[in-house]
Design an enzyme around this catalytic site. Structure first.
Site, PDB file in Angstrom:
ATOM      1  N   LYS A 241       0.846  -1.202   0.000  1.00 48.19           N
ATOM      2  CA  LYS A 241       0.000   0.000   0.000  1.00 48.19           C
ATOM      3  C   LYS A 241       0.880   1.249   0.000  1.00 48.19           C
ATOM      4  O   LYS A 241       2.086   1.166   0.262  1.00 48.19           O
ATOM      5  CB  LYS A 241      -0.920  -0.022   1.214  1.00 48.19           C
ATOM      6  CG  LYS A 241      -0.209   0.032   2.552  1.00 48.19           C
ATOM      7  CD  LYS A 241      -1.199  -0.176   3.703  1.00 48.19           C
ATOM      8  CE  LYS A 241      -0.490  -0.183   5.042  1.00 48.19           C
ATOM      9  NZ  LYS A 241      -1.388  -0.603   6.132  1.00 48.19           N
TER      10      LYS A 241
ATOM     11  N   TYR B 144      17.190  29.427   9.649  1.00 49.99           N
ATOM     12  CA  TYR B 144      16.024  30.195  10.088  1.00 49.99           C
ATOM     13  C   TYR B 144      15.831  30.087  11.595  1.00 49.99           C
ATOM     14  O   TYR B 144      15.979  28.996  12.163  1.00 49.99           O
ATOM     15  CB  TYR B 144      14.757  29.677   9.405  1.00 49.99           C
ATOM     16  CG  TYR B 144      14.686  29.980   7.934  1.00 49.99           C
ATOM     17  CD1 TYR B 144      14.618  31.299   7.458  1.00 49.99           C
ATOM     18  CD2 TYR B 144      14.661  28.948   7.002  1.00 49.99           C
ATOM     19  CE1 TYR B 144      14.541  31.563   6.102  1.00 49.99           C
ATOM     20  CE2 TYR B 144      14.576  29.204   5.636  1.00 49.99           C
ATOM     21  CZ  TYR B 144      14.526  30.519   5.199  1.00 49.99           C
ATOM     22  OH  TYR B 144      14.444  30.788   3.868  1.00 49.99           O
TER      23      TYR B 144
HETATM   24  C1  PLP Z   1      -0.742  -1.773   6.658  1.00 48.88           C
HETATM   25  C2  PLP Z   1      -1.356  -3.019   7.119  1.00 48.88           C
HETATM   26  C3  PLP Z   1      -0.557  -4.113   7.422  1.00 48.88           C
HETATM   27  C4  PLP Z   1       0.955  -4.068   7.412  1.00 48.88           C
HETATM   28  O1  PLP Z   1       1.394  -3.512   8.625  1.00 48.88           O
HETATM   29  P1  PLP Z   1       2.936  -3.386   8.965  1.00 48.88           P
HETATM   30  O2  PLP Z   1       2.971  -2.865  10.343  1.00 48.88           O
HETATM   31  O3  PLP Z   1       3.517  -2.411   7.986  1.00 48.88           O
HETATM   32  O4  PLP Z   1       3.525  -4.743   8.811  1.00 48.88           O
HETATM   33  C5  PLP Z   1      -1.186  -5.300   7.776  1.00 48.88           C
HETATM   34  N1  PLP Z   1      -2.536  -5.387   7.831  1.00 48.88           N
HETATM   35  C6  PLP Z   1      -3.331  -4.331   7.557  1.00 48.88           C
HETATM   36  C7  PLP Z   1      -4.797  -4.487   7.653  1.00 48.88           C
HETATM   37  C8  PLP Z   1      -2.772  -3.116   7.206  1.00 48.88           C
HETATM   38  O5  PLP Z   1      -3.564  -2.079   6.940  1.00 48.88           O
END
Ligand code: PLP
Length: 370
Positions: A35, A257
């Site tokens: 994702k 800054y």
């Molecule tokens: C993003 C996600 C994961 C992966 O989680 P990590 O902590 O990056 O391993 C697993 N299950 C769901 C439902 C997620 O949304």
């Protein structure tokens, strides 16, 4: 020459980290979570190294289509499921599996006009209180899906809120696990429980599918309790730039800054072509670690849009054009874990990876470390 800000994606490290998942949970099938454009790495840039996964998990239909365009023919799981009744046409066309977390999605499924056989992941809200059916509803919903001629298989799914730590001084997963096991024990079907933190810290869990995200990308899900060295993970992204100017400060001189850093003695500093418009967090405090030609140093003063300053006083053989690694791996092989940088910015490795902006030049590192 382009401005020298690069994100290097290390193929061997991605493959290595996937092998760590396999070794840790040898009985489970592995969804590689890609994702958010593979946690900022770029789906196309991680695909080759991760294509021995059993499936890919993501949220956006566009990203699912990109995986199909790359030639992926295996499972793709939509972690937030469908967002409209219309989405089911894409699920048929691109052969996508999806989470069902709310009744409105199930209604769309029953109303769908095409003949189809979906693999669905039925999500239980076992305590996170984001998505999923309440434990009391779960049996009824499962029965309803069993009767649906559009459903080929139902996998039981849940997500942990505290797999990376303790919760109120107790084991972080016990409360959710207990509920999930109680409710699903008499129901047929495979199960999907673990994210990276659960894979690493609760490797014994009975889960047919794991959903590995952050550990594939070389960040520790429970930093600072454990670092990537402890879990045998390797950085998959190096953010690096160069020194483009050098200043010599006198005592009382300030940097950047707001004059947030003031020199106490004469010192040499380097100006680096990297700022918050590249995705480096502006909130990063003075003292955030960097590697200059593989040697540890730190940032000084506020991060600007396009630049940041680093301390060169104690470093040898550095000058204009010297490599500055903001996180990842230096030419020398020295490693700066993204988790250390994130901690100094009040955030986690996930957010840093996802925040890299378009003007950063991506490169693929095919070399093998072995
Ligand atoms: C993003 C996600 C994961 C992966 O989680 P990590 O902590 O990056 O391993 C697993 N299950 C769901 C439902 C997620 O949304």
């Amino acid at each position: 020459m382009p401005r020298p800000i690069y994100a290097i994606i290390h193929q061997d490290a991605l493959a290595h980290n996937l092998a760590v998942v396999r070794k840790t949970v040898p009985k489970s099938k592995v969804f590689a979570v890609v994702k958010a454009n593979a946690y900022g790495h770029g789906i196309e840039r991680v695909y080759n190294a991760l294509q021995s996964a059993d499936g890919f998990a993501l949220l956006d239909f566009d990203e699912a289509k990109r995986l199909r365009a790359l030639g992926w023919q295996g499972s793709i799981l939509l972690l937030e499921g469908i967002f409209s009744a219309q989405d089911l046409f894409d699920c048929v066309q691109y052969n996508l599996s999806f989470t069902l977390h709310s009744q409105h999605q199930i209604d769309w499924l029953f109303q769908h006009s095409q003949a189809a056989q979906f693999n669905v992941f039925l999500k239980m809200n076992s305590g996170m209180n984001r998505l999923g059916f309440a434990p009391e509803q779960y049996h009824a919903v499962w029965q309803q899906l069993k009767s649906c001629d559009k459903v080929h298989s139902i996998t039981h799914m849940m997500h942990f809120s505290d797999a990376d730590a303790e919760r109120f001084g107790q084991n972080g997963i016990a409360h959710q696990l207990h509920i999930f096991e109680q409710i699903t024990k008499d129901l047929a079907g495979e199960k999907s429980l673990s994210n990276s933190a659960a894979i690493l810290r609760h490797a014994h869990l009975d889960t047919d599918f794991v959903r590995a995200g952050i550990m594939l990308y070389g960040s520790s899900p429970d930093f600072p309790h454990h670092g990537i060295q402890d879990w045998d993970l390797k950085p998959t992204m190096t953010l690096k730039s160069e020194i483009i100017a050098i200043q010599t400060l006198k005592p009382q001189d300030t940097v950047g800054y707001g004059s947030h850093f003031q020199a106490e003695k004469t010192m040499r500093i380097g100006i680096v072509a990297c700022g918050y418009a590249d995705g480096y967090q502006r909130i990063s405090a003075t003292g955030t670690p960097v590697l200059v030609n593989g040697q540890r140093s730190q940032t000084l003063g506020r991060i600007s849009m396009d630049m940041l300053a680093v301390d060169l006083s104690h470093l040898e053989n550095v000058g204009i054009g010297s490599e500055v690694v903001l996180w990842g791996k230096a030419q020398t092989g020295e490693i700066l874990p993204i988790d250390e940088v994130a901690a100094m910015s009040g955030t986690i490795g996930y957010e840093l990876m996802c925040a890299i902006t378009n003007r950063v030049h991506f490169q693929i590192d095919q070399s093998s470390q072995t």
